[in-house]
Design a protein around this motif. Structure first.
Motif, PDB file in Angstrom:
ATOM      1  N   LYS A   6       0.829  -1.202   0.000  1.00 32.67           N
ATOM      2  CA  LYS A   6       0.000   0.000   0.000  1.00 32.67           C
ATOM      3  C   LYS A   6       0.863   1.250   0.000  1.00 32.67           C
ATOM      4  O   LYS A   6       0.575   2.218  -0.707  1.00 32.67           O
ATOM      5  N   LYS A   7       1.946   1.250   0.772  1.00 30.11           N
ATOM      6  CA  LYS A   7       2.865   2.388   0.806  1.00 30.11           C
ATOM      7  C   LYS A   7       3.508   2.607  -0.565  1.00 30.11           C
ATOM      8  O   LYS A   7       3.604   3.740  -1.044  1.00 30.11           O
ATOM      9  N   GLU A  10       0.904   4.039  -3.039  1.00 32.20           N
ATOM     10  CA  GLU A  10       0.651   5.467  -2.831  1.00 32.20           C
ATOM     11  C   GLU A  10       1.810   6.318  -3.341  1.00 32.20           C
ATOM     12  O   GLU A  10       1.611   7.380  -3.923  1.00 32.20           O
ATOM     13  N   LYS A  14       1.644   9.124  -6.341  1.00 28.34           N
ATOM     14  CA  LYS A  14       2.013  10.512  -6.024  1.00 28.34           C
ATOM     15  C   LYS A  14       3.180  11.022  -6.880  1.00 28.34           C
ATOM     16  O   LYS A  14       3.160  12.142  -7.366  1.00 28.34           O
TER      17      LYS A  14
END
Length: 131
Positions: A6-7, A10, A14
């Motif tokens: 998930k990190k 993201e 971004k």
């Protein structure tokens, strides 16, 4: 494992490089995290808002993954000593045929290939520095 993914996901969204060839939007992110040098598909996205039935969303995801696997070799020569994560996002409102998705991914990879060619040709070897 899910938290780590998930990190990464993201961070890619971004800071990644976006490339759109309708109906597929791709997000490329160059990273130095892993020892094995490769091109990795982190995820495929299909909006639930556009396709209510999970059968349709899953079919589109399968098409995206299959096309990625078939065309991965286009970029393999040009990502020497680099790691790239990729996210593929389906943007259209209709169910695609494999041909549409495949053509879109091929043109995205060819765009990226031409950018990588330019970057490798402008390497430190080609600069004429007089000291």
């Amino acid at each position: 494992m899910q938290f780590k993914k998930k990190k990464i996901f993201e961070k890619i969204i971004k800071n990644g490089d976006y490339s759109l060839v309708y109906p597929v939007l791709s997000v490329f992110f160059k990273t130095n995290y892993e020892k094995k040098l490769s091109l990795k598909l982190v995820g495929t996205l299909v909006k639930k808002k556009n396709f209510k039935k999970s059968v349709h969303r899953n079919r589109i995801k399968r098409l995206l993954k299959a096309s990625f696997i078939l065309n991965k070799s286009i970029l393999d020569k040009y990502i020497i000593n680099q790691n790239y994560y990729i996210i593929l996002i389906y943007k259209a409102f209709y169910l695609p045929k494999f041909k549409d998705v495949n053509e879109s991914i091929i043109s995205i990879f060819n765009k990226k290939k031409s950018l990588l060619k330019q970057l490798t040709s402008i390497g430190p070897k080609n600069f004429n520095c007089k000291s």
